[in-house]
Design a protein around this motif. Structure first.
Motif, PDB file in Angstrom:
ATOM      1  N   LYS A  10       0.869  -1.172   0.000  1.00  0.00           N
ATOM      2  CA  LYS A  10       0.000   0.000   0.000  1.00  0.00           C
ATOM      3  C   LYS A  10       0.913   1.232   0.000  1.00  0.00           C
ATOM      4  CE  LYS A  10      -4.156   1.013   2.276  1.00  0.00           C
ATOM      5  NZ  LYS A  10      -4.947   1.176   3.493  1.00  0.00           N
ATOM      6  N   THR A  11       0.531   2.206  -0.784  1.00  0.00           N
ATOM      7  CA  THR A  11       1.367   3.407  -0.857  1.00  0.00           C
ATOM      8  C   THR A  11       0.889   4.462   0.150  1.00  0.00           C
ATOM      9  OG1 THR A  11      -0.045   4.416  -2.523  1.00  0.00           O
ATOM     10  CG2 THR A  11       1.820   3.083  -3.320  1.00  0.00           C
ATOM     11  N   LEU A  12       1.769   5.409   0.392  1.00  0.00           N
ATOM     12  CA  LEU A  12       1.433   6.550   1.245  1.00  0.00           C
ATOM     13  C   LEU A  12       0.185   7.266   0.708  1.00  0.00           C
ATOM     14  CD1 LEU A  12       2.590   8.436   3.565  1.00  0.00           C
ATOM     15  CD2 LEU A  12       3.663   9.741   1.717  1.00  0.00           C
ATOM     16  N   GLU A  13       0.137   7.390  -0.608  1.00  0.00           N
ATOM     17  CA  GLU A  13      -0.986   8.095  -1.230  1.00  0.00           C
ATOM     18  C   GLU A  13      -2.300   7.347  -1.004  1.00  0.00           C
ATOM     19  OE1 GLU A  13       1.887   7.356  -2.697  1.00  0.00           O
ATOM     20  OE2 GLU A  13       2.785   9.322  -3.079  1.00  0.00           O
ATOM     21  N   GLN A  14      -2.258   6.012  -1.186  1.00  0.00           N
ATOM     22  CA  GLN A  14      -3.473   5.219  -1.013  1.00  0.00           C
ATOM     23  C   GLN A  14      -3.932   5.257   0.445  1.00  0.00           C
ATOM     24  OE1 GLN A  14      -5.182   4.001  -3.707  1.00  0.00           O
ATOM     25  NE2 GLN A  14      -6.747   3.888  -2.100  1.00  0.00           N
ATOM     26  N   TRP A  15      -2.961   5.228   1.339  1.00  0.00           N
ATOM     27  CA  TRP A  15      -3.247   5.329   2.781  1.00  0.00           C
ATOM     28  C   TRP A  15      -3.999   6.637   3.083  1.00  0.00           C
ATOM     29  CZ3 TRP A  15      -0.579   8.965   6.021  1.00  0.00           C
ATOM     30  CH2 TRP A  15      -0.713   8.760   7.393  1.00  0.00           C
ATOM     31  N   ASP A  18      -7.522   6.487   1.462  1.00  0.00           N
ATOM     32  CA  ASP A  18      -8.427   5.592   2.193  1.00  0.00           C
ATOM     33  C   ASP A  18      -9.072   6.311   3.379  1.00  0.00           C
ATOM     34  OD1 ASP A  18      -7.892   3.546   0.480  1.00  0.00           O
ATOM     35  OD2 ASP A  18      -6.656   2.374   1.872  1.00  0.00           O
ATOM     36  N   TYR A  19      -8.264   7.075   4.081  1.00  0.00           N
ATOM     37  CA  TYR A  19      -8.821   7.808   5.232  1.00  0.00           C
ATOM     38  C   TYR A  19      -9.842   8.844   4.744  1.00  0.00           C
ATOM     39  CZ  TYR A  19      -9.167  10.383   9.618  1.00  0.00           C
ATOM     40  OH  TYR A  19      -9.655  10.989  10.764  1.00  0.00           O
ATOM     41  N   LEU A  20      -9.461   9.575   3.701  1.00  0.00           N
ATOM     42  CA  LEU A  20     -10.331  10.648   3.204  1.00  0.00           C
ATOM     43  C   LEU A  20     -11.651  10.119   2.645  1.00  0.00           C
ATOM     44  CD1 LEU A  20      -7.533  12.769   1.519  1.00  0.00           C
ATOM     45  CD2 LEU A  20      -8.991  13.540   3.396  1.00  0.00           C
ATOM     46  N   SER A  21     -11.639   8.881   2.150  1.00  0.00           N
ATOM     47  CA  SER A  21     -12.847   8.350   1.505  1.00  0.00           C
ATOM     48  C   SER A  21     -13.580   7.335   2.379  1.00  0.00           C
ATOM     49  CB  SER A  21     -12.473   7.702   0.167  1.00  0.00           C
ATOM     50  OG  SER A  21     -11.611   6.597   0.416  1.00  0.00           O
ATOM     51  N   ALA A  22     -13.196   7.220   3.649  1.00  0.00           N
ATOM     52  CA  ALA A  22     -13.837   6.213   4.524  1.00  0.00           C
ATOM     53  C   ALA A  22     -15.348   6.404   4.553  1.00  0.00           C
ATOM     54  CB  ALA A  22     -13.268   6.327   5.934  1.00  0.00           C
ATOM     55  N   ALA A  34       1.746   5.162   8.751  1.00  0.00           N
ATOM     56  CA  ALA A  34       1.914   5.462   7.326  1.00  0.00           C
ATOM     57  C   ALA A  34       2.838   4.436   6.662  1.00  0.00           C
ATOM     58  CB  ALA A  34       2.486   6.857   7.152  1.00  0.00           C
ATOM     59  N   PRO A  35       2.448   3.907   5.488  1.00  0.00           N
ATOM     60  CA  PRO A  35       3.337   2.968   4.791  1.00  0.00           C
ATOM     61  C   PRO A  35       4.568   3.671   4.228  1.00  0.00           C
ATOM     62  CG  PRO A  35       1.306   3.305   3.537  1.00  0.00           C
ATOM     63  CD  PRO A  35       1.195   4.149   4.764  1.00  0.00           C
ATOM     64  N   GLU A  36       5.601   2.893   4.011  1.00  0.00           N
ATOM     65  CA  GLU A  36       6.855   3.432   3.475  1.00  0.00           C
ATOM     66  C   GLU A  36       6.766   3.734   1.979  1.00  0.00           C
ATOM     67  OE1 GLU A  36       9.751   4.319   4.913  1.00  0.00           O
ATOM     68  OE2 GLU A  36       8.662   4.007   6.789  1.00  0.00           O
ATOM     69  N   ALA A  37       6.080   2.831   1.255  1.00  0.00           N
ATOM     70  CA  ALA A  37       6.063   2.936  -0.219  1.00  0.00           C
ATOM     71  C   ALA A  37       5.324   4.187  -0.679  1.00  0.00           C
ATOM     72  CB  ALA A  37       5.394   1.702  -0.795  1.00  0.00           C
ATOM     73  N   VAL A  38       5.810   4.755  -1.784  1.00  0.00           N
ATOM     74  CA  VAL A  38       5.086   5.866  -2.412  1.00  0.00           C
ATOM     75  C   VAL A  38       4.799   5.488  -3.863  1.00  0.00           C
ATOM     76  CG1 VAL A  38       5.998   7.722  -0.966  1.00  0.00           C
ATOM     77  CG2 VAL A  38       7.238   7.046  -3.021  1.00  0.00           C
ATOM     78  N   ILE A 100      -0.653  15.628   1.218  1.00  0.00           N
ATOM     79  CA  ILE A 100       0.181  14.529   0.693  1.00  0.00           C
ATOM     80  C   ILE A 100      -0.216  14.188  -0.746  1.00  0.00           C
ATOM     81  CG2 ILE A 100       0.585  12.019   0.911  1.00  0.00           C
ATOM     82  CD1 ILE A 100       0.525  12.405   3.961  1.00  0.00           C
ATOM     83  N   VAL A 101      -1.517  14.131  -1.009  1.00  0.00           N
ATOM     84  CA  VAL A 101      -1.947  13.750  -2.367  1.00  0.00           C
ATOM     85  C   VAL A 101      -2.028  14.947  -3.321  1.00  0.00           C
ATOM     86  CG1 VAL A 101      -3.120  11.638  -1.623  1.00  0.00           C
ATOM     87  CG2 VAL A 101      -4.440  13.759  -1.778  1.00  0.00           C
TER      88      VAL A 101
END
Ligand code: FE2
Ligand code: FE2
Length: 276
Positions: A10-15, A18-22, A34-38, A100-101
């Motif tokens: 999972k990327t930082l962006e998707q993380w 996901d929160y914004l669209s819960a 927060a995940p490491e991958a971007v 971030i996004v």
């Protein structure tokens, strides 16, 4: 390659997205680390806006929340005040994730800092909601206004974002924090006062983050340059409490020149800019 390796992290962006669209409010009270991958191919998403799951009701003009000592003797009024604080924290968490996004090309250490602050804000949100519940009320019992979203979502750059959010609103929160903690204490609600104090203490590092990055982005901490980076139509008027807590701002490494400019700001002498 093992099967494990084929599953993209999972990327930082998707993380953040996901929160914004819960789709539930419960999902807004917690956030994973927060995940490491971007994302490999950066995509700018400044148009992203948060969902507002029921029972949260968003209105253009929310009823003013009473905060005078007399009113705060009522549990309901205290809960309403803490509910409004919770909504500030929710919007703060979301706006840091939005940044971030919105600006995927911003320096990675800056984006990591945004992620760390967002997780602090989610914790603050949960602390305030826990107090609302302890007083016998629930999230969604009062209407809310997305005031910070209405202002910050037009920030043109990370420099504008930290100038307005960190040096502006989070700085103002340092003035409000001590005042509200004292009012709640006076009302006999030690637990709520403590929650406000814990949040205020943690907000100092958010202000320091903004000061550090504002200087990196613009090469200066000059007050006029800071003013020029406030999101329109905001003025320093909404970036201070009824009295300024200079000691708290100093501990937050807020540049003295900017603190002076906020304190000296006179709206009458600045009629060209809108008040709010
Ligand atoms: Fe916060
Ligand atoms: Fe904050």
């Amino acid at each position: 390659m093992s099967r494990q390796d084929e599953i993209p992290d999972k990327t930082l962006e998707q993380w953040a997205l996901d929160y914004l669209s819960a789709s539930t409010l419960a999902a807004r009270r917690v956030i994973d680390p927060a995940p490491e991958a971007v994302e490999r191919e950066p995509v700018a998403r400044p148009e992203v806006r948060p969902t507002r799951p029921a029972p949260l009701r968003v209105v253009d003009r929310a009823e003013r929340v009473a905060s005078h000592p007399e009113a705060l003797r009522s549990k309901e009024k205290r809960a309403a005040l803490l509910h409004s604080f919770a909504h500030h924290e929710l919007q703060a968490a979301e706006l840091f994730l939005w940044a971030i996004v919105a600006w995927p090309e911003a320096p990675q250490p800056f984006r990591r800092g945004l992620a760390k602050i967002a997780t602090d804000e989610v914790r603050h949100l949960d602390m305030y909601l826990s107090r609302v519940e302890a007083l016998g009320f629930a999230w969604g019992d009062w209407e809310v206004r997305d005031w910070f979203w209405q202002r910050l979502a037009s920030a043109k750059s990370p420099a504008h974002f930290v100038a307005t959010m960190g040096l502006g609103f989070e700085g103002a929160n340092l003035d409000h924090g001590a005042r509200f903690a004292a009012l709640l204490e006076q009302a006999g609600d030690r637990e709520s006062a403590d929650a406000v104090r814990v949040v205020s203490d943690e907000e100092r590092s958010h202000v320091a983050f903004a000061a550090r990055w504002f200087e990196r982005f613009t090469g200066t901490l000059d007050a006029a340059v800071w003013r020029a980076h406030l999101v329109e139509p905001l003025s320093p008027l909404v970036m201070r409490g009824p009295t300024m807590d200079r000691a708290s701002r100093e501990r937050a490494s807020m540049p003295r020149e900017i603190v002076d400019a906020i304190e000296a700001y006179d709206p009458k002498a600045d009629a060209t800019r809108a008040k709010r």
